[in-house]
Design an enzyme around this catalytic site. Sequence first.
Site, PDB file in Angstrom:
ATOM      1  N   LEU A 121       0.838  -1.206   0.000  1.00  0.00           N
ATOM      2  CA  LEU A 121       0.000   0.000   0.000  1.00  0.00           C
ATOM      3  C   LEU A 121       0.872   1.255   0.000  1.00  0.00           C
ATOM      4  O   LEU A 121       1.000   1.945   1.000  1.00  0.00           O
ATOM      5  CB  LEU A 121      -0.945   0.001   1.207  1.00  0.00           C
ATOM      6  CG  LEU A 121      -2.043  -1.056   1.205  1.00  0.00           C
ATOM      7  CD1 LEU A 121      -2.931  -0.911   2.418  1.00  0.00           C
ATOM      8  CD2 LEU A 121      -2.869  -1.004  -0.066  1.00  0.00           C
ATOM      9  N   HIS A 122       1.513   1.533  -1.142  1.00  0.00           N
ATOM     10  CA  HIS A 122       2.280   2.777  -1.271  1.00  0.00           C
ATOM     11  C   HIS A 122       1.300   3.889  -1.670  1.00  0.00           C
ATOM     12  O   HIS A 122       0.086   3.691  -1.642  1.00  0.00           O
ATOM     13  CB  HIS A 122       3.437   2.618  -2.261  1.00  0.00           C
ATOM     14  CG  HIS A 122       3.012   2.315  -3.663  1.00  0.00           C
ATOM     15  ND1 HIS A 122       2.739   3.303  -4.579  1.00  0.00           N
ATOM     16  CD2 HIS A 122       2.784   1.141  -4.297  1.00  0.00           C
ATOM     17  CE1 HIS A 122       2.370   2.748  -5.727  1.00  0.00           C
ATOM     18  NE2 HIS A 122       2.388   1.433  -5.578  1.00  0.00           N
ATOM     19  N   LEU A 123       1.782   5.038  -2.043  1.00  0.00           N
ATOM     20  CA  LEU A 123       0.940   6.223  -2.204  1.00  0.00           C
ATOM     21  C   LEU A 123      -0.259   6.062  -3.149  1.00  0.00           C
ATOM     22  O   LEU A 123      -1.375   6.377  -2.778  1.00  0.00           O
ATOM     23  CB  LEU A 123       1.794   7.421  -2.637  1.00  0.00           C
ATOM     24  CG  LEU A 123       1.071   8.772  -2.632  1.00  0.00           C
ATOM     25  CD1 LEU A 123       0.482   9.070  -1.265  1.00  0.00           C
ATOM     26  CD2 LEU A 123       2.013   9.873  -3.044  1.00  0.00           C
TER      27      LEU A 123
END
Length: 87
Positions: A14-16
Amino acid sequence: MVSQKVIIKNPTGLHLRPAGILCKEAMQYKSLITFSFRDSTANAKSVLSVLGACVKCGDEIEFVCEGEDEEEALKALVTAIESGLGE
């Protein structure tokens, strides 16, 4: 209150970008939407909270939805995670 566990399928976790998509989806509902990961709880409507959880590919999180549209919110978020959040 309803809850369900789901495994993150995104290769980068769950990166940006996927965190933003998750938050955008969560904000469509009136219910309080959080998820538990390890020893912490994150607000699914806050990008910073989602990013702060440091969720990686293969990690299991548990969504908890509480409110008038909790069933629909939980179903939509699990579907979004399982579809890869746009990746």
